[in-house]
Design an enzyme around this catalytic site. Structure first.
Site, mmCIF file in Angstrom:
data_model
loop_
_atom_site.group_PDB
_atom_site.id
_atom_site.type_symbol
_atom_site.label_atom_id
_atom_site.label_comp_id
_atom_site.label_asym_id
_atom_site.label_seq_id
_atom_site.Cartn_x
_atom_site.Cartn_y
_atom_site.Cartn_z
ATOM 1 N N LYS A 59 1.018 -0.955 -0.106
ATOM 2 C CA LYS A 59 0.163 0.043 -0.007
ATOM 3 C C LYS A 59 0.873 1.207 -0.164
ATOM 4 C CE LYS A 59 -4.061 1.413 2.805
ATOM 5 N NZ LYS A 59 -3.792 2.993 2.375
ATOM 6 N N ARG A 83 -4.125 7.993 -3.862
ATOM 7 C CA ARG A 83 -5.033 6.876 -4.573
ATOM 8 C C ARG A 83 -5.690 7.858 -5.777
ATOM 9 N NH1 ARG A 83 -8.632 2.435 -3.157
ATOM 10 N NH2 ARG A 83 -8.874 1.272 -5.326
ATOM 11 N N ARG A 92 -9.411 10.607 -4.873
ATOM 12 C CA ARG A 92 -10.277 9.405 -4.326
ATOM 13 C C ARG A 92 -11.567 9.820 -4.134
ATOM 14 N NH1 ARG A 92 -8.652 5.552 0.567
ATOM 15 N NH2 ARG A 92 -10.896 5.702 0.933
ATOM 16 N N GLU A 131 -1.626 4.569 -7.625
ATOM 17 C CA GLU A 131 -1.194 5.441 -6.682
ATOM 18 C C GLU A 131 -0.317 6.723 -7.248
ATOM 19 O OE1 GLU A 131 -1.911 4.346 -3.610
ATOM 20 O OE2 GLU A 131 -1.061 6.005 -2.390
ATOM 21 N N ARG A 145 -16.427 -3.533 -0.003
ATOM 22 C CA ARG A 145 -17.299 -4.710 0.169
ATOM 23 C C ARG A 145 -16.417 -5.795 1.057
ATOM 24 N NH1 ARG A 145 -21.835 -4.384 -3.299
ATOM 25 N NH2 ARG A 145 -21.876 -2.430 -3.779
ATOM 26 N N LYS A 197 -7.103 -3.898 3.816
ATOM 27 C CA LYS A 197 -5.885 -3.150 4.083
ATOM 28 C C LYS A 197 -5.522 -3.474 5.333
ATOM 29 C CE LYS A 197 -8.634 0.925 5.759
ATOM 30 N NZ LYS A 197 -9.043 2.284 5.399
#
Ligand SMILES: [Zn+2]
Ligand SMILES: [Zn+2]
Lengths: 535, 343
Positions: free
Chosen positions: A223, A228, A243, A268, A395, A401
């Site tokens: 990550k 993002r 985002r 990213e 979801r 993460k």
């Protein structure tokens, strides 16, 4: 306009999120086009009428009210539009009020000169509440505690459609959104987005917490510590979205002519440097600079040549939603990944690389790798189920993460207070909160802590401006904000506490990062914070 | 001959009537006090003698027990009642006459006369009709000492019937809930109740315990408030569809948990400004004030047409500016201890 003004007033005096949703939904159902579309635009992203500025209103009033009395009144009320709505000398027999659509049309027709003749005529047709609503609408900031997300949720609720679907179409449509109402309210075909470079809502991850996943089913990725983004090309135009779906193309012009075919890519955004991805002499990935370097480039409307040369941006790709116009979102991750890997040959490596998959024998090995990653700018790991489609929103079970430092939470700024000493003219002490449930189902924010460190002087200035421009309430030295800004808060530990309504107290909280890009409904919940209690 | 008006001296803690050694609305204990009305920022305990209307004296007795006996069984405080329109001669050849101020029960403007000069102290006042007290009278004078609580041009109080209709509409729309009206215990509460009656609302009205005694006092002075009940004597179900009146401080207090899903209303002139209403978490702002609004303040100065206007408390800057724009002599008195609590 009377109904719209009544809605605005009702929203001003309503605290409960559910009640706000109900009020907006009821208005949207009861109001004809195009009024409801303009109202929805005003409540969500805001409308912009360049001819009408706060200074225009001030000048209009100073022609009609003694300037000293105007200033005293403005200082007392604290809001130019509201003061003007109260002080406007209404004619004895006002002509009939305009509809919202008519008012918008008139406002659109005004220029910097004619506004001084035409805006008064419009104000003459309204009562004090109507003038308030009109001026708020015209100057683009309602500031009544309704976020863009809340307005869209209310729209979805009004016509019983999903808010994700609304988000999907939203970015390709313009106010007053006739296609959106035709689809949701009249049951017509959904708007066609194929040739528009529009934002598709991101797929998001759940915090891993105590879950253990089987690496037979999941794949791990780093990550990265940038922002993002979604890069979209359609109809011969490329756009870059943050985002929250904000169009940040102008801030990163170097990315607008490097995608040579229609696609929607998820990745990213980073700037070149020696930190991230440089570890283990990985030749597949170039280095990136720290988040700080990227921050220098965020929020700018224009970029200097020097900056482009010193801190060029590139996108480290995670996923592909559409390639050559083909929608890949229903495919499993493994299939999308294959397509993405194949795509790399068609992309210039100056502006793209691929976020590599982290190989591990098993979950414990993965935990080891995660602990051992020395790179400060890696945020942690992402775990993606190999068969997961790309679905808007968060979801369960698909993506997780796994943040490296567990003691980081995303909180929402709620209150700000002036500092002391040399900070006494700045709002520098911040109270922030987390959601007490699902923010889309009426959860409220509860304060969880206070911080007054962790930001630079530059950031303090920006925060101070944010607080002043987004105040919804004042209590002596304290301002309540419209709760539109996310802080990533770092802290040493968290404990149970009876003193706070949230039942929690943080030890040594500080602002780790200001998430200008993150929508507030994605901030953490109280449960997430509770899970970090260690005593 | 002494200089004109040298017999009256505004001090931070009250207006000193020098030859009579009397003080109008002093904020510290004095030998002789001339009190305009019973609100705490104008009427205080501890004076040797209080000259006021009988209603104001009754209110002060209720609030400060000014008629209490000391250890020797004496009543040290001397209450001197003056009816509306009546005059009293004070030492030093000063005449004091009390006129209705239309603010709350017993509220008076005090006309002071000495050496052929006339000075009126309004205390607080309003110009609208109020079923709980007689209406303000214009009293010609040389120096007009006025309040300026709502002294900004943005303050125009709407007709009270409109605000009552708002309240009753909301009540009718939520028959399972109640409307909790925050209103100051002296004056505003009784006026709201009396206006509700005038608007045709005859159901029982429920009171916070702190309201009861003052409502009874109003009734004893001939103000009909209809059927009043105490919240503490009733269940949630009894109060569904009813109006409940409490002091503003109780609006967001634990106390209100005993009410059936209250819709929070507040009766105050400050409700004109949205942020003020939001600060108090008010859902239903009712713009109801017992003070003159901007139009009434300026009209009153024009009608009284004094040689000079003195401004005691409130937004004196703006009213001074208006006087300046209209070529009227005016000055702001730096009074302390006057608050806008009784708005
Ligand atoms: Zn008063
Ligand atoms: Zn007063």
């Amino acid at each position: 306009m009377e109904e719209f003004a009544a809605l605005i007033d009702a929203l001003v005096y309503t605290r409960s999120r559910n009640e706000k949703l109900r009020l907006i939904a009821e208005y949207l159902r009861a109001t004809p086009d195009p009024d409801r579309g303009w109202a929805l635009a005003a409540l969500s992203d805001g409308l912009d009428f360049p001819a009408v500025k706060s200074s225009t209103i001030r000048n209009l009033l100073k022609d009609r009210v003694d300037p000293v009395l105007w200033t005293l009144s403005r200082d007392f009320v604290g809001d130019t539009a509201e003061t003007a709505s109260l002080l406007w000398p209404a004619p004895e027999h006002p002509p009939s009020p305009p509809t919202v659509g008519e008012a918008v049309e008139l406002l659109e027709g005004m220029n910097r000169k004619s506004v001084f003749v035409d805006l008064p005529k419009l104000l003459d047709r309204l009562d004090a509440s109507g003038r308030y609503a009109l001026l708020k609408l015209a100057t683009g900031g309602m500031r009544i505690g309704v976020s863009s997300r809340l307005a869209k949720t209310a729209f979805a609720q009004a016509f019983d459609v999903s808010v994700e679907e609304v988000e999907e179409y939203w970015h390709g449509l313009a106010p007053p959104f006739p296609e959106l109402f035709a689809w949701a309210a009249e049951g017509q075909a959904p708007p066609d987005m194929a040739n528009l470079p529009t934002f598709r809502p991101f797929m998001l991850a759940h915090p891993l917490e105590e879950t253990v996943v089987d690496l037979a089913d999941y794949v791990a990725e780093w990550k990265w510590d940038g922002i993002r983004v979604q890069l979209v090309r359609a109809g011969d135009e490329t756009k870059l979205f943050s985002r929250s779906g904000d169009d940040i193309s102008a801030t990163f012009p170097e990315l607008l002519d490097v995608l040579p075919f229609p696609a929607v890519l998820d990745g990213e955004l980073l700037v070149r440097g020696s930190h991230q991805g440089g570890e283990a002499n990985d030749v597949t990935q170039g280095g990136a600079a720290s988040f700080n370097a990227l921050q220098q480039r965020l929020g700018r409307k224009t970029v200097s040549k020097k900056m482009l040369a010193e801190a060029p941006a590139f996108v480290r790709l995670y996923d592909a939603l559409l390639i050559d116009g083909e929608d890949l979102r229903a495919l499993p991750w493994t299939e999308r990944r294959k397509r993405l890997e194949a795509l790399m040959a068609r992309l210039p490596d100056t502006h793209f690389d691929l976020s590599r998959v982290v190989e591990a024998r098993d979950f414990d090995h993965l935990a080891e790798i995660r602990e051992g990653s020395r790179d400060d700018a890696i945020e942690g790991l992402m775990l993606k189920r190999k068969d997961s489609p790309y679905i808007a929103g968060r979801r369960v079970r698909y993506w997780y993460k796994w943040k490296r430092d567990p003691l980081l939470v995303d909180c929402v700024l709620m209150y700000a207070q002036r500092g002391s000493g040399k900070r006494s003219s700045f709002y520098s002490d911040y109270t922030f909160g987390c959601w007490d449930g699902d923010p889309d189902k009426g959860a409220e924010l509860l304060p969880v802590g206070k911080a007054y460190s962790g930001f630079t002087d530059e950031e303090l200035k920006k925060l101070d401006r944010h607080v002043r421009q987004n105040t919804v309430n004042r209590f002596g030295p304290v301002r309540e904000t419209d709760k539109s800004l996310v802080f990533e808060v770092a802290f040493d530990s968290v404990h149970e506490s009876k003193r706070h309504k949230s039942g929690l107290a943080m030890r040594f909280p500080r602002i780790h990062r200001i998430r200008w890009d993150k929508p507030v409904h994605e901030a953490d919940r109280i449960e997430a914070l509770k899970a970090l209690i260690r005593d | 001959m002494p200089a004109p008006f040298s017999w009256i001296r505004p001090e931070p803690w009250g207006i000193h009537v020098v030859p009579a050694d009397a003080w109008v609305d002093p904020s510290r204990p004095v030998e002789r006090a001339l009190v305009t009305h019973g609100h705490a920022d104008h009427a205080r305990g501890g004076h040797g003698q209080t000259v006021a209307t009988p209603e104001t004296l009754a209110i002060m007795e209720l609030r400060y027990r000014t008629g209490a006996q000391d250890e020797a069984g004496e009543i040290p405080h001397k209450a001197v009642p003056v009816e509306y329109g009546e005059s009293i001669t004070l030492p030093g050849d000063v005449q004091a006459t009390y006129f209705p101020a239309g603010h709350v029960l017993g509220s008076a403007q005090i006309l002071l006369e000495h050496a052929g000069e006339r000075i009126v102290c309004t205390g607080d006042y309003k110009r609208r009709a109020d079923p709980t007290c007689p209406q303000f009278e214009v009293v010609p004078c040389d120096i007009f000492i006025t309040e300026a609580t709502f002294g900004l041009p943005l303050f125009t109080h709407p007709p009270i019937a409109e605000e009552m209709a708002k309240l009753l509409d909301r009540l009718a729309a939520h028959p399972d809930r109640c409307v909790l009206v925050g209103a100051y215990a002296l004056g505003k509460a009784q006026r709201v109740i009396a206006e509700l009656r005038a608007a045709g609302h005859h159901d029982p009205i429920y009171l916070h315990g702190a309201m009861e005694k003052m409502c009874r006092l109003y009734e004893e002075h001939g103000v009909d408030l209809g059927e009043l009940r105490l919240v503490s004597d009733h269940t949630k179900d009894d109060m569904r569809g009813s109006v409940v009146v409490s002091p503003p401080g109780a609006l967001n207090d634990r106390w209100s948990r005993r009410l059936p899903e209250p819709i929070t209303a507040m009766a105050s002139g400050w409700m004109r400004v949205r942020q003020r209403a939001r600060q108090r978490n008010v859902e239903l702002p009712l713009i109801i004030s017992d003070h003159a609004d901007w139009g009434e303040l300026t009209r009153t100065i024009e009608e009284v047409d004094p040689v000079e206007t003195w401004i005691t408390h409130g937004r004196e800057d703006a009213l001074l500016r208006w006087c300046q724009l209209h070529q009227r002599r005016a000055r702001a008195l730096a009074m302390v201890g006057y608050e806008d609590e009784d708005d």
